[in-house]
Design a protein around this motif. Structure first.
Motif, PDB file in Angstrom:
ATOM      1  N   PRO A 194      27.027  33.416  17.808  1.00 26.19           N
ATOM      2  CA  PRO A 194      25.740  34.118  17.773  1.00 26.19           C
ATOM      3  C   PRO A 194      25.797  35.409  16.952  1.00 26.19           C
ATOM      4  N   ALA A 195      24.623  35.813  16.482  1.00 30.39           N
ATOM      5  CA  ALA A 195      24.509  37.090  15.760  1.00 30.39           C
ATOM      6  C   ALA A 195      24.608  38.227  16.773  1.00 30.39           C
ATOM      7  N   SER A 196      25.507  39.136  16.525  1.00 36.28           N
ATOM      8  CA  SER A 196      25.722  40.212  17.500  1.00 36.28           C
ATOM      9  C   SER A 196      24.559  41.194  17.551  1.00 36.28           C
ATOM     10  N   CYS A 197      23.757  41.257  16.486  1.00 35.82           N
ATOM     11  CA  CYS A 197      22.653  42.231  16.468  1.00 35.82           C
ATOM     12  C   CYS A 197      21.533  41.816  17.411  1.00 35.82           C
ATOM     13  N   THR A 198      21.325  40.515  17.563  1.00 36.76           N
ATOM     14  CA  THR A 198      20.209  40.056  18.396  1.00 36.76           C
ATOM     15  C   THR A 198      20.673  39.562  19.770  1.00 36.76           C
ATOM     16  N   THR A 199      21.957  39.689  20.033  1.00 41.62           N
ATOM     17  CA  THR A 199      22.477  39.247  21.332  1.00 41.62           C
ATOM     18  C   THR A 199      22.672  40.447  22.246  1.00 41.62           C
ATOM     19  N   PRO A 200      21.902  40.507  23.329  1.00 41.64           N
ATOM     20  CA  PRO A 200      22.078  41.655  24.233  1.00 41.64           C
ATOM     21  C   PRO A 200      23.332  41.484  25.091  1.00 41.64           C
ATOM     22  N   VAL A 201      23.892  42.600  25.501  1.00 43.46           N
ATOM     23  CA  VAL A 201      25.094  42.552  26.340  1.00 43.46           C
ATOM     24  C   VAL A 201      24.740  41.980  27.715  1.00 43.46           C
ATOM     25  N   ARG A 202      25.770  41.339  28.362  1.00 49.39           N
ATOM     26  CA  ARG A 202      25.634  40.851  29.736  1.00 49.39           C
ATOM     27  C   ARG A 202      26.827  41.342  30.521  1.00 49.39           C
ATOM     28  N   GLU A 203      26.651  41.536  31.794  1.00 50.46           N
ATOM     29  CA  GLU A 203      27.749  41.955  32.652  1.00 50.46           C
ATOM     30  C   GLU A 203      28.884  40.930  32.565  1.00 50.46           C
ATOM     31  N   GLY A 204      30.093  41.398  32.317  1.00 51.64           N
ATOM     32  CA  GLY A 204      31.260  40.533  32.286  1.00 51.64           C
ATOM     33  C   GLY A 204      31.451  39.760  30.996  1.00 51.64           C
ATOM     34  N   MET A 205      30.588  39.930  30.047  1.00 54.38           N
ATOM     35  CA  MET A 205      30.675  39.210  28.776  1.00 54.38           C
ATOM     36  C   MET A 205      32.006  39.519  28.095  1.00 54.38           C
ATOM     37  N   VAL A 206      32.606  38.512  27.461  1.00 58.86           N
ATOM     38  CA  VAL A 206      33.862  38.723  26.726  1.00 58.86           C
ATOM     39  C   VAL A 206      33.602  38.341  25.262  1.00 58.86           C
ATOM     40  N   VAL A 207      33.735  39.304  24.386  1.00 59.33           N
ATOM     41  CA  VAL A 207      33.338  39.144  22.984  1.00 59.33           C
ATOM     42  C   VAL A 207      34.555  39.308  22.075  1.00 59.33           C
ATOM     43  N   THR A 208      34.589  38.475  21.051  1.00 55.44           N
ATOM     44  CA  THR A 208      35.601  38.644  20.006  1.00 55.44           C
ATOM     45  C   THR A 208      34.891  38.907  18.684  1.00 55.44           C
ATOM     46  N   THR A 209      35.241  39.977  18.023  1.00 58.71           N
ATOM     47  CA  THR A 209      34.565  40.310  16.764  1.00 58.71           C
ATOM     48  C   THR A 209      35.375  39.910  15.538  1.00 58.71           C
ATOM     49  N   THR A 233      20.321  47.843  11.025  1.00 61.84           N
ATOM     50  CA  THR A 233      20.518  49.291  10.982  1.00 61.84           C
ATOM     51  C   THR A 233      19.909  49.862  12.250  1.00 61.84           C
ATOM     52  N   ASP A 234      20.485  50.935  12.732  1.00 59.56           N
ATOM     53  CA  ASP A 234      20.008  51.441  14.031  1.00 59.56           C
ATOM     54  C   ASP A 234      18.678  52.175  13.955  1.00 59.56           C
ATOM     55  N   MET A 235      18.066  52.222  12.757  1.00 58.05           N
ATOM     56  CA  MET A 235      16.699  52.753  12.657  1.00 58.05           C
ATOM     57  C   MET A 235      15.669  51.661  12.937  1.00 58.05           C
ATOM     58  N   LEU A 236      16.117  50.404  12.999  1.00 60.09           N
ATOM     59  CA  LEU A 236      15.175  49.287  13.095  1.00 60.09           C
ATOM     60  C   LEU A 236      15.548  48.354  14.236  1.00 60.09           C
ATOM     61  N   GLU A 237      14.559  47.577  14.665  1.00 62.22           N
ATOM     62  CA  GLU A 237      14.844  46.521  15.623  1.00 62.22           C
ATOM     63  C   GLU A 237      15.700  45.449  14.937  1.00 62.22           C
ATOM     64  N   ALA A 238      16.522  44.774  15.739  1.00 58.23           N
ATOM     65  CA  ALA A 238      17.379  43.730  15.162  1.00 58.23           C
ATOM     66  C   ALA A 238      16.524  42.601  14.594  1.00 58.23           C
ATOM     67  N   TRP A 239      17.055  41.949  13.578  1.00 60.89           N
ATOM     68  CA  TRP A 239      16.282  40.952  12.832  1.00 60.89           C
ATOM     69  C   TRP A 239      17.012  39.606  12.818  1.00 60.89           C
ATOM     70  N   GLY A 240      18.348  39.697  12.722  1.00 54.42           N
ATOM     71  CA  GLY A 240      19.158  38.495  12.830  1.00 54.42           C
ATOM     72  C   GLY A 240      19.069  37.534  11.668  1.00 54.42           C
ATOM     73  N   SER A 241      18.890  38.042  10.458  1.00 57.47           N
ATOM     74  CA  SER A 241      18.698  37.122   9.337  1.00 57.47           C
ATOM     75  C   SER A 241      19.914  36.970   8.437  1.00 57.47           C
ATOM     76  N   CYS A 242      20.785  37.969   8.387  1.00 56.13           N
ATOM     77  CA  CYS A 242      21.802  37.946   7.330  1.00 56.13           C
ATOM     78  C   CYS A 242      23.013  37.095   7.697  1.00 56.13           C
ATOM     79  N   ARG A 243      23.223  36.848   8.939  1.00 52.99           N
ATOM     80  CA  ARG A 243      24.323  36.009   9.458  1.00 52.99           C
ATOM     81  C   ARG A 243      25.699  36.584   9.147  1.00 52.99           C
ATOM     82  N   MET A 244      25.794  37.849   8.908  1.00 51.73           N
ATOM     83  CA  MET A 244      27.096  38.467   8.684  1.00 51.73           C
ATOM     84  C   MET A 244      27.742  38.918   9.986  1.00 51.73           C
TER      85      MET A 244
END
Lengths: 948, 74
Positions: free
Chosen positions: A76-91, A53-64
């Motif tokens: 990888p868990a998207s909540c604990t993965t910071p963006v990188r320049e040029g990154m290509v993500v599929t959700t 939730t955006d009120m809290l720091e990422a935790w990365g436990s639920c694996r959803m």
């Protein structure tokens, strides 16, 4: 979880240089440090999640929230993965879909499938996410070990009056635990056990929610994605179906809330993430203690009586207003215009306060108007105006996030301003240091993850000595910010001040005995404040409610100027205001010497503007202050008063003096929610409206003008401002408005600092911090940035003058008073809620040595005596107070804490010296003194004659 | 309102202003009382001063006298 949820982007917002990436073929640019989850949410590609939730720091436990990233192995868990320049993500992909569904299947295999009868049905993130991932079956069945089987599940803990904890619905996402740590900063919750046995625990095994350290701020309930932590009001009534955003009516933090309703019934109050003051957080009062608004004690009909010994008689509005107007006019005819006056309330809106002071000035024809700030922050207004040029704090609350050293003086924010305290504690956990100047060991001296760099447990009444000692160190050790002083302050005044504080008599060594703190501690604390990159002063009534309250405010301002800690984020001099609209009531011209905007009544040009708008002449002489009104009542020259939403018979010092003054008056008109202690002396009772019925604005301690919106129509049938307009009209001065927005328009026309304020603008753009005008079109979060409001900053000489209130052999202890978290002010609101479960009575804190000498144990009934009176209450033996000092709260009228406080007051403003009363304590075997008087008074207090 | 209350207030104001050079201290007292005391308080103080001003410190007496119009500013 909330109904009509505010968008939750999953993880916290970050600041940083831009980073561009591609998500599902869409290019997005976000600040460095942003999570992939948040970046996706910002383009509308929300990723399923449970522990984020955006009120809290990422935790990365639920694996959803798993995603695929080009060039990265696995998911990888998207909540604990910071963006990188040029990154290509599929959700979204078949693989991700399968993974998410599998994870959800595991969660649901240990979750009761009682959605239709669950309190969170329709408001459950687990339910929503199950739907989102397309869960259709649970292959594992429900027969194995689980947490929901009726025969095996842990019992629901409903010990807290406001929310229930049902462990059987917990998915162990830790959001509640993290909310308690990160948002609230109390660390009351933990995850106990391992693996299958993991469960949320409040304190030790023997604790329940109520007995634990939990402060019921509601952050955990807010964070919970299921019905594990659920408001009891929702369990009882069901989910709300409409929302009105408004502002809390408790302390001066001024939290924004979403009032969530069914029809006109409040189901719950949820802190608004959009609130500038609270940013989604709350405390036990604002979040839960709103039930007083519809309490059975509410009086909703006007009432009158000839004599205060008569029973009350319910009447219509017209009769009550005619009765009051006729009597006010008769008093003026017999005793002159100055024989009547009014008191405005810091619990009412700016618009309501404005019309009361206008009524007094225009309809009564006098400046005899005052406000309850007289007994709290009047010295703030005086001291900051003298030094900086304006009567207000310098910063917004967010500023504390950039402070490196916080000098906290005479304030107990974890109890009195809890939401600000949470911000402050967060900053301390990041490494900022705090110096606490307070006789008591408040929680900010030492509590989980908080340890003050210095605690200065000064003798009550020696604040100015402490500041002079600090200043001495700063000047004599070369710690002055010479460039700032040279550029921003009056040179001669500075030189004089520097010479004054450099005198040996102002050294820590010379003052240590008076203060009761070693000189070396004072020196070290002063050095820490002076050498910080950003040092900020926060203070409360422990500064102002002294005979040198105004001197102390000026002394703090001197310190901030000398060290250059003014005019940018992270610094400043910041009053923590006691009530929701103390700032606003002062801004609105509630003082007898000032028109709205802090302009003296003797200023002909200012008067002319008001006279042109109001169509009547304004008295150029200052009126009576509240203590002067009471004194004048006893000499017969002041005989009638209109009291808006204040309970001076409980809140003001020297209760017997206040009562005698009220009793001496020919007419006392009280406008309030309840028949309060003051109403016992009233002839007219005009029912007031709660904050849930008001339409207008409150201004909080950071000068933030917040909208207050009605969530229900006035239970009284008439708004308070309309009542006042009718009374003014009946007095012969026609006064009417189309609505509260029109009142604000008039305020804006007449008050330069409010020139750009309107309800329409506040509704469209959100809250604003005054001044809002041509020079500051969008408001002013930080004041005195390029120069002081008065031009150059003015150093003032602050001689330490000990109070006249001294300990003696007869009264060897010093009593100081304050507030507790669960109760508020005179308790009229909080005593009518379940908050009283935490604080059913005022207790007397007494040091163990003082208690032992007197044969007192915790729980004993003791008599507390001063030269003014005697009260009885129970003792709490503790080392939280130093030897020689006792402490109590003033929330319960039957305790009568102010029966013993004295007539002494601040030299400049007459703000009472609540914080220093010489007393003695002795064991008592029965209630004596005030309790007997109160019992008699109480008997007749609530009598209302049956309808005729 | 009693004379004793006003005397205490005046003495407190004087105690603050006493840190300043005498002329400034008297002016500070005068301005403070004019700005914040309602006329009936000033009248009562004037009567008390006329009766000798018992209880007032020397600075309080001087400042109050000016504020109440008994002594004109030089």
């Amino acid at each position: 979880m909330t109904i009509h949820p505010i968008p939750d982007l999953g993880t916290r917002k970050r600041q940083g240089p831009p980073v561009t990436l591609t998500i599902d073929g869409v290019s997005v640019t976000v600040p460095e440090g942003t999570s992939v989850m948040r970046a996706a949410a910002e383009i509308g590609h929300a990723i399923p999640r449970l522990c984020a939730t955006d009120m809290l720091e990422a935790w990365g436990s639920c694996r959803m929230c798993l995603v695929e990233i080009e060039g990265v192995r696995g998911t990888p868990a998207s909540c604990t993965t910071p963006v990188r320049e040029g990154m290509v993500v599929t959700t979204r992909s078949p693989r991700l879909e399968k993974l998410r569904r599998g994870v959800m299947e595991l969660y649901i295999s240990d979750h009761p499938l009682d959605c239709l009868t669950c309190a969170a049905n329709g408001d459950c993130e687990l339910q929503d996410t199950a739907g989102e991932v397309g869960l259709r079956e649970v292959r594992y069945g429900f027969a194995g070990d689980n947490h929901f089987d009726p025969d095996r599940r842990a019992p629901v803990d409903d010990s807290n009056p406001y929310f229930a904890y049902d462990p059987s619905k917990c998915i162990v996402c830790s959001r509640c635990v993290r909310a308690c740590e990160e948002v609230q900063g109390t660390f009351a919750l933990t995850i106990e056990g391992r693996g299958f046995d993991s469960r949320v625990s409040f304190g030790s095994a023997s604790d329940n929610v109520f007995s634990s350290d939990c402060v019921s701020c509601g952050a955990c309930v807010q964070a919970c994605p299921t019905a594990t932590l659920q408001e009891k009001s929702v369990i009882a009534h069901g989910l709300p179906n409409r929302v009105v955003e408004t502002t809390c009516a408790y302390c001066g933090v001024g939290c924004s809330f979403r009032a969530e309703l069914q029809g006109n019934e409040v189901i719950r109050m949820v802190p608004a993430k959009t609130g500038g003051a609270n940013e989604g957080h709350s405390c036990v009062k604002g979040r839960f203690a709103w039930g007083y608004a519809t309490h059975r004690d509410r009086v909703t009909s006007p009432m009158i009586r000839e004599r205060i010994t008569d029973p009350w008689r319910k009447v219509g509005w017209d009769e009550a207003i005619a009765f009051a107007a006729e009597r006010f006019r008769a008093i003026q005819a017999a005793h002159g215009k100055g024989a009547i006056g009014g008191i405005t309330s810091s619990r009412c809106t700016n618009e309501e306060v404005y019309v009361v002071q206008k009524m007094v000035r225009a309809a009564f024809g006098t400046n005899n108007v005052d406000t309850c700030a007289r007994v709290c922050h009047a010295p703030t207004g005086y001291g900051l105006k003298q030094t900086f040029g304006t009567s207000a704090g310098t910063q917004d609350f967010r500023s504390v996030e950039q402070a490196d050293v916080i000098l906290l003086i005479g304030a107990n924010p974890t109890d009195a301003h809890p939401v600000f305290a949470s911000r402050l504690k967060r900053r301390l956990r990041q490494g900022a240091k705090i110096i606490v100047v307070d006789p008591r060991r408040i929680d900010l001296v030492r509590s989980p993850h908080v340890s003050a760099a210095f605690h200065i447990p000064l003798r009550p009444g020696t604040n100015v000595a402490v500041m002079n000692a600090f200043a001495h160190v700063i000047v004599t050790e070369g710690l002055v910010d010479e460039a700032f002083v040279a550029e921003r302050c009056e040179t001669e005044e500075y030189r004089r001040w520097a010479a004054f504080v450099a005198e040996p008599r102002n050294s820590p060594e010379a003052l240590a005995d008076a203060i009761g703190v070693p000189a070396e501690t004072l020196r070290a604390a002063a050095r820490l404040y002076a050498t910080a990159r950003n040092a900020a002063i926060y203070y409360g009534l422990g500064v102002t409610e002294h005979s040198q309250g105004s001197t102390m405010v000026m002394a703090m301002a001197n310190l901030a100027m000398a060290t250059g800690n003014i005019g940018r984020p992270g610094v400043g001099v910041n009053p923590l205001r006691g009530q929701n609209n103390v700032q606003g009531s002062c801004d609105m011209g509630s003082f007898p010497h000032e028109l709205p905007g802090y302009r003296h009544v003797s200023d002909a040009a200012v008067r002319a503007a008001f006279e042109a708008e109001w169509g009547v002449p304004i008295d150029p002489e200052p009126g009576l202050r509240l203590p002067n009104m009471l004194a004048a009542a006893l000499d017969g020259s002041f005989r009638g008063i209109f009291i808006q939403g204040e309970d001076i018979a409980q809140s003001d010092p020297d209760t017997q003096h206040v009562q005698a003054a009220l009793q001496a008056m020919d007419l006392v008109v009280v406008q309030d929610l309840f028949l309060n202690e003051t109403a016992a002396f009233a002839h007219v009772f005009l029912p007031g409206t709660s904050f849930l019925e008001k339409d207008g604005t409150f201004t909080n301690a950071e000068r933030r003008i917040n909208r207050v919106r009605p969530v229900m129509p006035p239970l009284t049938g008439l708004s308070e401002w309309e009542t006042v307009c009718r009374l003014a009209t009946a007095m012969g001065y026609p006064m009417s408005y189309d609505g509260p927005a029109a009142i604000m328009d008039e305020i804006a026309r007449l008050t330069p600092s409010f020139a750009g304020v309107s309800h329409a603008r506040l509704d469209a753009e959100g809250s604003m911090q005054w001044p809002v005008n041509d020079a500051h079109p969008n408001g002013t979060p930080v004041m005195h940035v390029d120069g002081f409001v008065r031009g150059k900053g003015r150093f003032m000489l602050t001689e330490f003058v000990p109070t006249e209130e001294r300990t003696t052999r007869r009264f060897p202890l010093i009593l100081t008073t304050g507030r507790i978290l669960s109760q508020y002010n005179v308790g009229a609101q909080t005593r009518r809620t379940a908050n009283s479960l935490w604080h059913p009575e005022d207790m007397l804190e007494i040091h163990l040595f003082d208690a032992e000498q007197r044969g007192i144990a915790t729980g004993d009934v003791v008599a507390l005596m001063s030269r003014k009176g005697e009260i009885t209450l129970r003792a709490l033996v503790t080392d939280r107070v130093p030897q020689g000092v006792v402490y109590t709260t003033f929330h319960h009228p039957e305790t009568g804490a102010n029966v013993v406080t004295t007539e002494f007051s601040d030299w400049a403003t007459n703000c009472p010296e609540y914080k220093v009363t010489a007393v003695e304590v002795r064991p008592a075997n029965r209630p004596v003194g005030w309790r007997e008087t109160y019992a008699t008074l109480h008997e007749t207090h609530y009598r209302v004659r049956a309808a005729e | 309102m009693t004379v004793a209350e006003l005397v205490r207030m005046a003495n407190q104001i004087a105690a603050f202003n006493a840190a300043y050079p005498r002329d400034e201290a008297i002016r500070g007292m005068e301005e403070h009382i004019r700005a914040f005391w309602e006329p009936r308080m000033r009248r009562m103080m004037a009567e008390h001063l006329a009766a000798g001003g018992e209880g007032l410190t020397e600075l309080a007496r001087e400042g109050a006298a000016r504020a109440c119009g008994i002594i004109q500013r030089a």
